[in-house]
Scaffold this active site. Structure first.
Site, PDB file in Angstrom:
ATOM      1  N   HIS A   1      34.799  -6.576 -52.584  1.00  0.00           N
ATOM      2  CA  HIS A   1      34.815  -5.589 -53.679  1.00  0.00           C
ATOM      3  C   HIS A   1      33.593  -5.776 -54.579  1.00  0.00           C
ATOM      4  O   HIS A   1      33.233  -6.916 -54.903  1.00  0.00           O
ATOM      5  CB  HIS A   1      36.104  -5.755 -54.488  1.00  0.00           C
ATOM      6  CG  HIS A   1      36.228  -4.760 -55.589  1.00  0.00           C
ATOM      7  ND1 HIS A   1      36.617  -3.452 -55.356  1.00  0.00           N
ATOM      8  CD2 HIS A   1      35.973  -4.851 -56.917  1.00  0.00           C
ATOM      9  CE1 HIS A   1      36.605  -2.796 -56.513  1.00  0.00           C
ATOM     10  NE2 HIS A   1      36.225  -3.619 -57.470  1.00  0.00           N
TER      11      HIS A   1
ATOM     12  N   ASP B   1      46.846  -7.781 -51.252  1.00  0.00           N
ATOM     13  CA  ASP B   1      48.275  -7.504 -51.368  1.00  0.00           C
ATOM     14  C   ASP B   1      48.428  -5.994 -51.515  1.00  0.00           C
ATOM     15  O   ASP B   1      47.506  -5.244 -51.253  1.00  0.00           O
ATOM     16  CB  ASP B   1      48.896  -8.312 -52.513  1.00  0.00           C
ATOM     17  CG  ASP B   1      48.268  -8.001 -53.854  1.00  0.00           C
ATOM     18  OD1 ASP B   1      47.619  -6.934 -53.972  1.00  0.00           O
ATOM     19  OD2 ASP B   1      48.425  -8.804 -54.786  1.00  0.00           O
TER      20      ASP B   1
ATOM     21  N   LEU C   1      46.981  -0.634 -48.252  1.00  0.00           N
ATOM     22  CA  LEU C   1      47.798  -0.970 -47.086  1.00  0.00           C
ATOM     23  C   LEU C   1      49.247  -1.159 -47.515  1.00  0.00           C
ATOM     24  O   LEU C   1      49.522  -1.762 -48.553  1.00  0.00           O
ATOM     25  CB  LEU C   1      47.269  -2.245 -46.435  1.00  0.00           C
ATOM     26  CG  LEU C   1      45.911  -2.079 -45.749  1.00  0.00           C
ATOM     27  CD1 LEU C   1      45.344  -3.437 -45.375  1.00  0.00           C
ATOM     28  CD2 LEU C   1      46.002  -1.178 -44.524  1.00  0.00           C
TER      29      LEU C   1
ATOM     30  N   GLY D   1      48.585  -4.190 -54.113  1.00  0.00           N
ATOM     31  CA  GLY D   1      47.959  -3.592 -55.282  1.00  0.00           C
ATOM     32  C   GLY D   1      46.523  -3.142 -55.018  1.00  0.00           C
ATOM     33  O   GLY D   1      45.994  -3.299 -53.922  1.00  0.00           O
TER      34      GLY D   1
ATOM     35  N   ASN E   1      39.489  -8.628 -48.419  1.00  0.00           N
ATOM     36  CA  ASN E   1      38.715  -7.455 -48.832  1.00  0.00           C
ATOM     37  C   ASN E   1      37.477  -7.917 -49.580  1.00  0.00           C
ATOM     38  O   ASN E   1      37.471  -8.982 -50.194  1.00  0.00           O
ATOM     39  CB  ASN E   1      39.576  -6.585 -49.762  1.00  0.00           C
ATOM     40  CG  ASN E   1      38.858  -5.328 -50.224  1.00  0.00           C
ATOM     41  OD1 ASN E   1      38.185  -4.658 -49.454  1.00  0.00           O
ATOM     42  ND2 ASN E   1      38.997  -5.003 -51.505  1.00  0.00           N
TER      43      ASN E   1
HETATM   44  C1  GRF Z   1      31.214  -2.246 -50.480  1.00  0.00           C
HETATM   45  O1  GRF Z   1      30.503  -2.234 -51.683  1.00  0.00           O
HETATM   46  C2  GRF Z   1      32.547  -2.927 -50.671  1.00  0.00           C
HETATM   47  O2  GRF Z   1      32.530  -3.897 -51.653  1.00  0.00           O
HETATM   48  C3  GRF Z   1      33.430  -1.787 -51.108  1.00  0.00           C
HETATM   49  O3  GRF Z   1      33.007  -0.679 -50.355  1.00  0.00           O
HETATM   50  C4  GRF Z   1      31.631  -0.852 -50.032  1.00  0.00           C
HETATM   51  C5  GRF Z   1      31.528  -0.697 -48.536  1.00  0.00           C
HETATM   52  O4  GRF Z   1      30.201  -0.592 -48.091  1.00  0.00           O
HETATM   53  N1  GRF Z   1      34.821  -2.116 -50.905  1.00  0.00           N
HETATM   54  P1  GRF Z   1      29.882  -0.592 -46.536  1.00  0.00           P
HETATM   55  O5  GRF Z   1      30.680   0.540 -45.879  1.00  0.00           O
HETATM   56  O6  GRF Z   1      30.240  -1.934 -45.967  1.00  0.00           O
HETATM   57  O7  GRF Z   1      28.418  -0.314 -46.454  1.00  0.00           O
END
Ligand code: GRF
Length: 178
Positions: A99, A131, A83, A133, A97
């Protein structure tokens, strides 16, 4: 008050909806993202970068659209673009987010494959503030899990997602209560 950005299958969006969190709008960078079908009656819109002169123009339009739906907190649930400031400045300290690694270890789009290639014994999921990054903002919550000897990217990612589906709604609920 929540807007969700998606690019993929949307299982994390589903977890937010199942937790009955107030999702007001769902946007994607891809018209064909399967996640959009999960939104049901919630307004959805695709903002494809190719439709705008520059990425920042797309991001500004997406922020305007979310704000017009009353969104105050943005959740990236498998959103695969960075973004730019025109978006982030509209939602200061209010973009999170999820991750699939223990950040700051293994940022980026291939985090699960890279963890297996590196032979780590422990993985996990992270929810963090966003952010400019790559997966680099302050960590809000993390949960760990062991990597198994016979894990493949698919099996490991599936177990990480089980954690994500608990962790993300919990953190989002806490942020909504602020
Ligand atoms: C997840 O593992 C998330 O951590 C990563 O992308 C994946 C998205 O999965 N950023 P979904 O589309 O919510 O099934």
């Amino acid at each position: 008050m929540i807007g969700v950005l998606v690019s993929g299958t949307g299982t994390n969006l589903q977890a937010l909806l199942d937790a009955r969190l107030p999702v007001l709008a769902v946007a994607s960078n891809r018209r064909d993202a399967p996640a959009l079908a999960r939104a049901g009656a919630i307004p959805t819109r695709a903002f494809e970068a190719a439709d705008y002169p520059e990425r920042r123009d797309r991001d500004g339009a997406m922020a305007d659209w979310l704000r017009s739906h009353g969104v105050r907190l943005v959740v990236l649930a498998g959103y695969m673009h960075l973004l730019t400031p025109p978006f982030l400045e509209r939602f200061p300290n209010a973009v999170v987010n999820v991750h699939p690694s223990l950040l700051p270890e293994f940022p980026g789009a291939r985090a699960v494959e890279e963890q297996l290639a590196a032979g780590v014994r422990e993985s996990g999921a992270t929810v963090h503030l966003v952010d400019e990054g790559v997966d680099s903002g302050p960590v809000l919550a993390q949960e760990r899990l062991p990597v198994l000897d016979d894990d493949t990217p698919e099996t490991l990612h599936a177990r990480i997602k089980e954690i994500e589906h608990r962790l993300l709604p919990r953190v989002v609920e806490e942020l909504c209560a602020r």
